[in-house]
Design a protein around this motif. Structure first.
Motif, PDB file in Angstrom:
ATOM      1  N   ILE A   5       0.836  -1.205   0.000  1.00 23.97           N
ATOM      2  CA  ILE A   5       0.000   0.000   0.000  1.00 23.97           C
ATOM      3  C   ILE A   5       0.870   1.254   0.000  1.00 23.97           C
ATOM      4  O   ILE A   5       0.585   2.239  -0.706  1.00 23.97           O
ATOM      5  CB  ILE A   5      -0.943  -0.006   1.223  1.00 23.97           C
ATOM      6  CG1 ILE A   5      -2.033  -1.058   1.035  1.00 23.97           C
ATOM      7  CG2 ILE A   5      -1.575   1.371   1.436  1.00 23.97           C
ATOM      8  CD1 ILE A   5      -2.858  -1.297   2.273  1.00 23.97           C
ATOM      9  N   LYS A   6       1.941   1.239   0.772  1.00 19.41           N
ATOM     10  CA  LYS A   6       2.817   2.410   0.847  1.00 19.41           C
ATOM     11  C   LYS A   6       3.567   2.639  -0.462  1.00 19.41           C
ATOM     12  O   LYS A   6       3.900   3.778  -0.803  1.00 19.41           O
ATOM     13  CB  LYS A   6       3.780   2.265   2.019  1.00 19.41           C
ATOM     14  CG  LYS A   6       3.079   2.451   3.370  1.00 19.41           C
ATOM     15  CD  LYS A   6       3.994   2.190   4.550  1.00 19.41           C
ATOM     16  CE  LYS A   6       3.231   2.388   5.851  1.00 19.41           C
ATOM     17  NZ  LYS A   6       4.057   2.069   7.050  1.00 19.41           N
ATOM     18  N   ILE A   7       3.811   1.591  -1.213  1.00 18.26           N
ATOM     19  CA  ILE A   7       4.395   1.759  -2.549  1.00 18.26           C
ATOM     20  C   ILE A   7       3.369   2.390  -3.486  1.00 18.26           C
ATOM     21  O   ILE A   7       3.667   3.324  -4.242  1.00 18.26           O
ATOM     22  CB  ILE A   7       4.890   0.402  -3.095  1.00 18.26           C
ATOM     23  CG1 ILE A   7       6.173  -0.020  -2.360  1.00 18.26           C
ATOM     24  CG2 ILE A   7       5.127   0.475  -4.607  1.00 18.26           C
ATOM     25  CD1 ILE A   7       6.654  -1.405  -2.716  1.00 18.26           C
ATOM     26  N   THR A  46       0.899   4.305  -2.705  1.00 23.33           N
ATOM     27  CA  THR A  46       0.562   5.682  -2.303  1.00 23.33           C
ATOM     28  C   THR A  46       1.781   6.589  -2.185  1.00 23.33           C
ATOM     29  O   THR A  46       1.672   7.720  -1.714  1.00 23.33           O
ATOM     30  CB  THR A  46      -0.191   5.665  -0.962  1.00 23.33           C
ATOM     31  OG1 THR A  46       0.596   4.998   0.038  1.00 23.33           O
ATOM     32  CG2 THR A  46      -1.530   4.969  -1.105  1.00 23.33           C
ATOM     33  N   GLY A  47       2.953   6.118  -2.622  1.00 24.29           N
ATOM     34  CA  GLY A  47       4.124   6.981  -2.696  1.00 24.29           C
ATOM     35  C   GLY A  47       4.921   7.141  -1.417  1.00 24.29           C
ATOM     36  O   GLY A  47       5.875   7.924  -1.384  1.00 24.29           O
ATOM     37  N   VAL A  48       4.560   6.406  -0.358  1.00 28.74           N
ATOM     38  CA  VAL A  48       5.333   6.498   0.888  1.00 28.74           C
ATOM     39  C   VAL A  48       6.687   5.820   0.723  1.00 28.74           C
ATOM     40  O   VAL A  48       7.712   6.309   1.198  1.00 28.74           O
ATOM     41  CB  VAL A  48       4.548   5.865   2.059  1.00 28.74           C
ATOM     42  CG1 VAL A  48       5.376   5.883   3.344  1.00 28.74           C
ATOM     43  CG2 VAL A  48       3.225   6.593   2.274  1.00 28.74           C
ATOM     44  N   HIS A  49       6.701   4.660   0.058  1.00 29.83           N
ATOM     45  CA  HIS A  49       7.943   3.936  -0.236  1.00 29.83           C
ATOM     46  C   HIS A  49       8.098   3.797  -1.753  1.00 29.83           C
ATOM     47  O   HIS A  49       7.102   3.805  -2.498  1.00 29.83           O
ATOM     48  CB  HIS A  49       7.938   2.534   0.373  1.00 29.83           C
ATOM     49  CG  HIS A  49       7.922   2.488   1.858  1.00 29.83           C
ATOM     50  ND1 HIS A  49       8.618   3.371   2.648  1.00 29.83           N
ATOM     51  CD2 HIS A  49       7.273   1.639   2.718  1.00 29.83           C
ATOM     52  CE1 HIS A  49       8.413   3.080   3.922  1.00 29.83           C
ATOM     53  NE2 HIS A  49       7.598   2.047   3.991  1.00 29.83           N
ATOM     54  N   ARG A  50       9.332   3.633  -2.180  1.00 30.29           N
ATOM     55  CA  ARG A  50       9.608   3.255  -3.563  1.00 30.29           C
ATOM     56  C   ARG A  50      10.145   1.835  -3.561  1.00 30.29           C
ATOM     57  O   ARG A  50      10.944   1.465  -2.695  1.00 30.29           O
ATOM     58  CB  ARG A  50      10.629   4.215  -4.184  1.00 30.29           C
ATOM     59  CG  ARG A  50      10.085   5.634  -4.322  1.00 30.29           C
ATOM     60  CD  ARG A  50      11.142   6.589  -4.811  1.00 30.29           C
ATOM     61  NE  ARG A  50      11.571   6.291  -6.167  1.00 30.29           N
ATOM     62  CZ  ARG A  50      12.563   6.933  -6.783  1.00 30.29           C
ATOM     63  NH1 ARG A  50      13.225   7.900  -6.161  1.00 30.29           N
ATOM     64  NH2 ARG A  50      12.883   6.622  -8.013  1.00 30.29           N
ATOM     65  N   SER A  81      -5.729   8.094  -3.777  1.00 29.14           N
ATOM     66  CA  SER A  81      -6.029   8.515  -2.411  1.00 29.14           C
ATOM     67  C   SER A  81      -6.164   7.279  -1.531  1.00 29.14           C
ATOM     68  O   SER A  81      -6.484   6.189  -2.019  1.00 29.14           O
ATOM     69  CB  SER A  81      -7.324   9.330  -2.370  1.00 29.14           C
ATOM     70  OG  SER A  81      -7.609   9.766  -1.056  1.00 29.14           O
ATOM     71  N   ALA A  82      -5.935   7.451  -0.225  1.00 32.13           N
ATOM     72  CA  ALA A  82      -5.948   6.293   0.670  1.00 32.13           C
ATOM     73  C   ALA A  82      -6.570   6.629   2.014  1.00 32.13           C
ATOM     74  O   ALA A  82      -6.443   7.742   2.518  1.00 32.13           O
ATOM     75  CB  ALA A  82      -4.519   5.770   0.882  1.00 32.13           C
ATOM     76  N   VAL A  83      -7.254   5.634   2.578  1.00 30.80           N
ATOM     77  CA  VAL A  83      -7.683   5.655   3.978  1.00 30.80           C
ATOM     78  C   VAL A  83      -6.837   4.613   4.683  1.00 30.80           C
ATOM     79  O   VAL A  83      -7.017   3.412   4.486  1.00 30.80           O
ATOM     80  CB  VAL A  83      -9.178   5.311   4.121  1.00 30.80           C
ATOM     81  CG1 VAL A  83      -9.569   5.258   5.599  1.00 30.80           C
ATOM     82  CG2 VAL A  83     -10.026   6.323   3.385  1.00 30.80           C
ATOM     83  N   HIS A  84      -5.877   5.081   5.495  1.00 32.35           N
ATOM     84  CA  HIS A  84      -4.945   4.165   6.138  1.00 32.35           C
ATOM     85  C   HIS A  84      -5.510   3.619   7.437  1.00 32.35           C
ATOM     86  O   HIS A  84      -6.333   4.244   8.110  1.00 32.35           O
ATOM     87  CB  HIS A  84      -3.620   4.871   6.427  1.00 32.35           C
ATOM     88  CG  HIS A  84      -2.860   5.243   5.190  1.00 32.35           C
ATOM     89  ND1 HIS A  84      -2.183   4.316   4.434  1.00 32.35           N
ATOM     90  CD2 HIS A  84      -2.691   6.439   4.565  1.00 32.35           C
ATOM     91  CE1 HIS A  84      -1.616   4.921   3.404  1.00 32.35           C
ATOM     92  NE2 HIS A  84      -1.913   6.213   3.454  1.00 32.35           N
ATOM     93  N   GLN A  85      -5.042   2.433   7.808  1.00 34.44           N
ATOM     94  CA  GLN A  85      -5.443   1.840   9.087  1.00 34.44           C
ATOM     95  C   GLN A  85      -5.004   2.733  10.243  1.00 34.44           C
ATOM     96  O   GLN A  85      -5.718   2.907  11.226  1.00 34.44           O
ATOM     97  CB  GLN A  85      -4.811   0.449   9.229  1.00 34.44           C
ATOM     98  CG  GLN A  85      -5.281  -0.316  10.450  1.00 34.44           C
ATOM     99  CD  GLN A  85      -4.687  -1.718  10.497  1.00 34.44           C
ATOM    100  OE1 GLN A  85      -4.101  -2.193   9.532  1.00 34.44           O
ATOM    101  NE2 GLN A  85      -4.840  -2.376  11.613  1.00 34.44           N
TER     102      GLN A  85
END
Length: 503
Positions: free
Chosen positions: A47-49, A51-55, A82-86
């Motif tokens: 998910i972080k990949i 949404t751009g948090v990680h590459r 767009s994301a709704v994170h836990q």
């Protein structure tokens, strides 16, 4: 405008951990795609990949056929993701309206137009049935309402690819039904939706296709849910069939270990009568806003009891803080909000578990030898099978399920006689959920008095010996648990609806 996402061969490593190994996923426009796996399987990293948090360290990310390298969440957002994170991503001191509209605050003459901010926020709250003052600071909301604000914020961004990580973990069945209706409408408009949930009934009700991760790899990649049943999906997730909880029938006798007599609180509770005996699991059930968590906090001294009496072991108890609840009365509380109340995320696993026993193991002048902490903590980390590279690992780096195990372990180490467990399995995987259910039964069988708060009706019926029903900060009924899911659900909801009709 619609979006199709294709991830091929994605790998991502962190120090000591290969989080993803050659993972692929295809998310079609106009579909709802489930992403499943145990905690620690790699879902959050994927998910972080997206949404751009990680590459990713390797592999490709294609959006509408174009290779993408996102340089942060705002970059992904600019591409319609767009994301709704836990883990809620709200600013507590900002208002509900400010949080919802934060990414695109309307202005007039160069200044924020707060009238329009409020009106716009209401437009995105309305489809979710979220009827609250948009000027209320988010920190004053319940966990469930924070979750709905997070969803409203994501909807406000008009995303063409929407990621939802455990969106129903803290909301009621009615709110879930409303959310699902909205998601189907978005799907029919061409939005691509990635849906993460440990509730398989929801997955089969809502989703078209599924990707399953296990140990950072694909157990299956982007296949239709047609032809799959629950047992197939569980087998893909954990590598074997699901194991049912072994229920131990108990008969609790003797005087109540914890009793509330005509209790009122400064939070609004009135006329609360409640008893929990040694070896008994008493459930507290109610809809969001019923006052269950607030009552638990009054019991442990985090809110004020204004009248009536709290008794522990048959004697009147004056509990003015969580520290007093633990040290003097041996009452523990597993918070529903483990990240903000149950754990100190920057501290190690060892420190988080040992915090409840520091007074017991401290040497002269309060000195805490590392070995004493390790010896006190290790049996409980092993008992709960916490997956961690070492006791020195920061809790923030553990999966949600393992964080919950640490949150429980600290109270096991303290050897409490009363344990209040608030939403014990929110956002955790099937295997850990089954394990925690078994643990709660074992604790009761060993004589611990347990007060269980859960919004998961099947969980409540599975675990509780008696169920106390709350509505509007009052007790509106009490039922012996027959274990018949249909009858118990009907009886519980009848008591809640009766109060609503009177109101």
């Amino acid at each position: 405008m619609t979006a199709k996402l294709v991830i091929t061969g994605a790998s991502k490593a962190f120090p000591g951990v290969q989080a993803l190994d050659d993972v692929s996923l295809t998310l079609e426009a106009g579909s709802i795609h489930a992403l499943l796996g145990e905690n620690g399987a790699g879902k959050s990293t994927l998910i972080k990949i997206i949404t751009g948090v990680h590459r990713p360290d390797s592999g490709t990310v294609l959006l509408d056929g174009e290779p993408m390298q996102f340089f942060g969440p705002h970059d992904a957002l600019a591409h319609g993701i767009s994301a709704v994170h836990q883990e809620r991503n709200l600013i507590p001191r900002f208002s509900v309206a400010e949080n919802i509209m934060l990414e695109r605050l309307p202005t007039r003459a160069g200044l924020v137009d707060y009238g329009e901010v409020r009106e716009a926020a209401r437009r995105f709250m309305a489809p979710l049935g979220l009827e609250i003052d948009p000027d209320i600071p988010v920190r004053n909301l319940s966990v469930a309402r924070m979750q709905l604000v997070e969803i409203a914020k994501a909807l406000s961004l008009d995303a063409r690819l929407l990621v939802l990580d455990e969106p129903t973990a803290s909301i009621t069945p009615h709110e879930t039904e409303t959310l699902f209706r909205l998601l189907r409408e978005l799907r029919d408009k061409g939005v691509a939706i990635l849906f993460v949930s440990h509730k398989l009934d929801e997955v089969f009700e809502l989703c078209d296709s599924v990707t399953v991760l296990r140990d950072g790899r694909n157990a299956c990649a982007s296949r239709s849910l047609n032809g799959l049943d629950r047992s197939d999906v569980v087998r893909l997730m954990i590598g074997r069939d699901e194991t049912a909880v072994r229920r131990t029938e108990r008969t609790a006798t003797g005087e109540p270990v914890l009793a509330l007599r005509d209790v009122a609180t400064d939070l609004g509770h009135r006329n609360i009568d409640l008893e929990v005996r040694a070896g008994e699991i008493v459930g507290l059930y109610g809809l969001v806003g019923a006052g269950r968590t607030e009552l638990a906090k009054a019991v442990i001294g985090a809110a004020k009891v204004t009248s009536g009496e709290v008794q522990v072991g048959g004697r009147s108890a004056r509990i003015d803080s969580v520290a007093t609840a633990l040290s003097r009365y041996r009452i523990g509380y597993v918070s529903e909000d483990r990240k903000h109340e149950g754990l100190i995320l920057m501290h190690s696993v060892r420190r988080n578990v040992a915090v409840t026993v520091w007074r017991r193991i401290a040497r002269a002048l309060g000195w805490l030898p590392d070995r004493a902490e390790r010896d006190a903590v290790t049996p409980y980390i092993e008992r709960l099978q916490v997956r961690t590279p070492s006791l020195a690992q920061p809790v923030s780096l553990l999966s949600g399920g393992n964080q919950q195990k640490v949150s429980v372990a600290k109270w096991l180490a303290a050897q409490v006689r009363v344990l209040i467990v608030d939403e014990p399995t929110v956002g955790i995987d099937i295997q850990t959920k089954v394990y925690l259910h078994e643990l709660i039964h074992e604790l009761a069988a060993s004589g611990t008095a347990i007060l269980l708060i859960s919004s998961d009706m099947p969980e409540m019926i599975s675990l509780a010996d008696r169920i106390v029903v709350m509505a509007d900060f009052e007790v509106v009924g009490e039922l012996d648990n027959t274990r018949d899911a249909a009858d118990m659900s009907e009886a519980i909801m009848a008591r809640i609806h009766k109060v609503a009709e009177v109101a």
